[in-house]
Scaffold this active site. Sequence first.
Site, PDB file in Angstrom:
ATOM      1  N   CYS A  86      53.394  73.769   4.295  1.00 20.24           N
ATOM      2  CA  CYS A  86      53.323  74.938   3.427  1.00 20.24           C
ATOM      3  C   CYS A  86      53.435  76.224   4.267  1.00 20.24           C
ATOM      4  CB  CYS A  86      52.051  74.890   2.584  1.00 20.24           C
ATOM      5  SG  CYS A  86      52.071  76.000   1.151  1.00 20.24           S
ATOM      6  N   HIS A 203      51.801  69.072   0.329  1.00 25.64           N
ATOM      7  CA  HIS A 203      50.628  68.870   1.180  1.00 25.64           C
ATOM      8  C   HIS A 203      50.259  67.395   1.329  1.00 25.64           C
ATOM      9  CE1 HIS A 203      49.131  73.089   1.603  1.00 25.64           C
ATOM     10  NE2 HIS A 203      49.889  73.263   0.538  1.00 25.64           N
ATOM     11  N   GLU A 205      48.309  66.163   3.521  1.00 21.29           N
ATOM     12  CA  GLU A 205      46.910  66.048   3.940  1.00 21.29           C
ATOM     13  C   GLU A 205      45.968  65.978   2.749  1.00 21.29           C
ATOM     14  OE1 GLU A 205      47.306  70.541   3.502  1.00 21.29           O
ATOM     15  OE2 GLU A 205      48.580  68.762   3.719  1.00 21.29           O
TER      16      GLU A 205
END
Length: 234
Positions: A86, A203, A205
């Site tokens: 991002c 994302h 994660e």
Amino acid sequence: MTRVGVVTFPGSLDDGDALRAVRVAGGEAVSLWHDDPALHGVEAVILPGGFSYGDYLRCGAIARFAPVMDSIVKAAGDGMPVLGICNGFQILCEAHLLPGGLTRNQHLHFRNRDQWLRIESVGTAWTGSYEAGQNILVPVKSGEGCFVADEQTLDLLESTGRVVARYVPGPGLSEEGYNPNGSLRDIAGISNEAGNVVGLMPHPEHATEALTGPSVDGLGFFTHVLGHLGRVSA
């Protein structure tokens, strides 16, 4: 244990999540500070999401000049794996480690949702645990996530296999509205020529544990880089 650094800039939001993803994958997570040029012996680096330096000027434009980035640019040139997520993707483009740029979403709205991606390239330091053409589900959350580049650059990325992931339709996403930001050619992530530097707007994660994510599909980015580094050092 393989040491993976995660940089914290003023305004970073997802550094803690990236550190946790490294630990879940089995690595040693190391916090790096934007104003400290030392990389403290890490073997890979993650630039996390957020709003570095408040996104003043352009997203990532100030972070590109942070002291730690001089070290990261040099290390990336020497082959160190670097993942920008991002805002981290935006920083990589501003630092000229990746081509193109990220602009305001075409609809001018912040987009926050679970997003289907198709993995296009498995030849990078971060994506080798996936299969080419595999669809994964991870969150996307950005207001300036629209990837743009000139046609020559886009054609080069396509012809050299450097498009890492694309936005695709999936459950809950219409055929017309699957691209969350208007990115050209539905590009969600790209790599450099060597494949050690990857930028990804969604994302992974946030998709590493079933308790908190829409899936665990993002974990492969982190497990693969650990295995990749283990093979390189063996």
